[in-house]
Scaffold this active site. Structure first.
Site, PDB file in Angstrom:
ATOM      1  N   TYR A 133       1.040  -6.963  16.291  1.00 17.60           N
ATOM      2  CA  TYR A 133       1.779  -7.222  15.047  1.00 17.60           C
ATOM      3  C   TYR A 133       2.710  -8.425  15.208  1.00 17.60           C
ATOM      4  O   TYR A 133       2.722  -9.337  14.371  1.00 17.60           O
ATOM      5  CB  TYR A 133       2.574  -5.976  14.659  1.00 17.60           C
ATOM      6  CG  TYR A 133       3.306  -6.092  13.350  1.00 17.60           C
ATOM      7  CD1 TYR A 133       2.661  -5.805  12.150  1.00 17.60           C
ATOM      8  CD2 TYR A 133       4.636  -6.475  13.303  1.00 17.60           C
ATOM      9  CE1 TYR A 133       3.334  -5.903  10.932  1.00 17.60           C
ATOM     10  CE2 TYR A 133       5.316  -6.574  12.094  1.00 17.60           C
ATOM     11  CZ  TYR A 133       4.659  -6.290  10.916  1.00 17.60           C
ATOM     12  OH  TYR A 133       5.324  -6.395   9.716  1.00 17.60           O
ATOM     13  N   LYS A 149       2.656 -12.168  13.281  1.00 21.88           N
ATOM     14  CA  LYS A 149       3.762 -12.714  12.501  1.00 21.88           C
ATOM     15  C   LYS A 149       4.248 -14.044  13.080  1.00 21.88           C
ATOM     16  O   LYS A 149       4.636 -14.949  12.335  1.00 21.88           O
ATOM     17  CB  LYS A 149       4.904 -11.706  12.420  1.00 21.88           C
ATOM     18  CG  LYS A 149       4.517 -10.419  11.690  1.00 21.88           C
ATOM     19  CD  LYS A 149       4.022 -10.673  10.272  1.00 21.88           C
ATOM     20  CE  LYS A 149       3.702  -9.397   9.534  1.00 21.88           C
ATOM     21  NZ  LYS A 149       3.285  -9.626   8.130  1.00 21.88           N
ATOM     22  N   ASP A 204     -11.143  -6.919   0.943  1.00 22.22           N
ATOM     23  CA  ASP A 204     -10.621  -6.942   2.311  1.00 22.22           C
ATOM     24  C   ASP A 204     -10.281  -8.391   2.615  1.00 22.22           C
ATOM     25  O   ASP A 204     -11.168  -9.246   2.683  1.00 22.22           O
ATOM     26  CB  ASP A 204     -11.688  -6.406   3.270  1.00 22.22           C
ATOM     27  CG  ASP A 204     -11.310  -6.537   4.743  1.00 22.22           C
ATOM     28  OD1 ASP A 204     -10.235  -7.103   5.059  1.00 22.22           O
ATOM     29  OD2 ASP A 204     -12.112  -6.106   5.591  1.00 22.22           O
ATOM     30  N   VAL A 205      -8.993  -8.700   2.797  1.00 22.10           N
ATOM     31  CA  VAL A 205      -8.587 -10.097   2.938  1.00 22.10           C
ATOM     32  C   VAL A 205      -9.085 -10.737   4.226  1.00 22.10           C
ATOM     33  O   VAL A 205      -9.023 -11.966   4.374  1.00 22.10           O
ATOM     34  CB  VAL A 205      -7.056 -10.254   2.842  1.00 22.10           C
ATOM     35  CG1 VAL A 205      -6.557  -9.818   1.481  1.00 22.10           C
ATOM     36  CG2 VAL A 205      -6.349  -9.506   3.970  1.00 22.10           C
ATOM     37  N   ASN A 214       0.486 -11.130   1.175  1.00 24.70           N
ATOM     38  CA  ASN A 214       1.322 -10.029   1.642  1.00 24.70           C
ATOM     39  C   ASN A 214       0.584  -8.990   2.482  1.00 24.70           C
ATOM     40  O   ASN A 214       1.202  -8.297   3.294  1.00 24.70           O
ATOM     41  CB  ASN A 214       1.966  -9.350   0.422  1.00 24.70           C
ATOM     42  CG  ASN A 214       2.561  -8.015   0.754  1.00 24.70           C
ATOM     43  OD1 ASN A 214       3.654  -7.923   1.316  1.00 24.70           O
ATOM     44  ND2 ASN A 214       1.847  -6.945   0.420  1.00 24.70           N
TER      45      ASN A 214
END
Length: 269
Positions: free
Chosen positions: A167, A171, A67-68, A94
């Site tokens: 989201y 970003k 899990d990043v 990614n």
């Protein structure tokens, strides 16, 4: 015919590489000659299929679960990757997800989960990769740079997205995280850049292209007239990871069919 392998001898780690854009990038890096760590959080079988595809092409690959957004899991993943491959030369950060809701209905849990994976996950992985790049330094026979980091962003680092505040915020954060890292790490021989995909045919956005009506609506946003494929992003990633882009630092490469050209204004708005 023998094709050049611009990443021969290099070792890469791609997060979220068991499907979609990450899968396409990982396979392309392998075709270009790199050995590749396939990170996944769930669906080990899909990750194993990517490993098999890369190995069938002549490069080495392994799948590592993590899990990043977890510092301990990221540290363990990078330690295992370096143990297996000796070092790392390329990180493609990614891994990402969406948990959408109207702004007034978005829970703190949804907000935090998307920021934790999409933004904090890139920070943690980039930090771990940078430490290895600095430890090893430049190996001229492998690459002109000590290391390459590619952050996967989105057209929504510049295009607001109602109903997706978490989201879009993640970003937008990636943009300045990438640029700040690039500014700090370039003097140390580490190149940091980003790719901002537009609409790409992946499982994360199936509803946007899976019916003729949905696809027709989506294409009104894309001047080039087609949806993107993971391979479009993968080719850009190979270039950014190679010495062919050695003077490219702190840049976001938009691979979006012109989506960021605001096509609604093509006829005067």
């Amino acid at each position: 015919m023998t094709f050049p392998k611009p990443l021969a001898g290099q070792k890469a780690l791609v997060t979220g590489a068991n499907s979609g854009i990450g899968k396409g990038v990982a396979i392309a890096l392998g075709v270009a000659g790199a050995d590749v760590v396939i990170n996944y959080e769930t669906d080990k079988d899909a990750a194993t299929e990517v490993v098999d595809t890369i190995r069938a092409g002549g490069a080495n690959a392994i799948a590592l679960q993590a899990d990043v957004s977890s510092p301990s899991e990221v540290d363990a993943m990078f330690a295992r990757a370096i143990e297996e491959f000796g070092t790392l030369d390329i990180l493609v950060a990614n891994a990402g997800l969406q948990q959408d809701a109207p702004f007034t209905e978005m829970t703190l849990e949804k907000w935090s989960k998307v920021l934790d994976v999409n933004l904090t996950g890139q920070f943690l992985c980039a930090q771990a990769a940078t430490r290895e790049f600095l430890r090893r330094g430049v190996v001229p026979s492998v690459s002109r740079a000590a290391g390459k980091i590619i952050c996967m962003s989105s057209v929504h680092q510049v295009i607001p997205w109602a109903g997706h505040a978490n989201y879009a915020t993640s970003k937008g954060g990636i943009k300045l995280l990438m640029e700040s890292m690039a500014q700090e790490l370039a003097p140390k021989g580490i190149r940091v850049n980003a790719i901002a995909p537009g609409a790409v045919r992946t499982p994360i956005n199936t509803s946007a292209w899976s019916t003729a009506e949905a696809l027709k609506s989506l294409l009104t946003l894309i001047p080039y007239g087609r949806i993107g494929e993971p391979e479009d992003i993968a080719r850009a990633a190979v270039w950014l990871a190679s010495d062919e882009s050695d003077y490219v630092i702190g840049t976001t490469l938009f691979v979006d069919g012109g989506m960021t050209l605001y096509p609604g204004f093509a006829t005067g708005g």
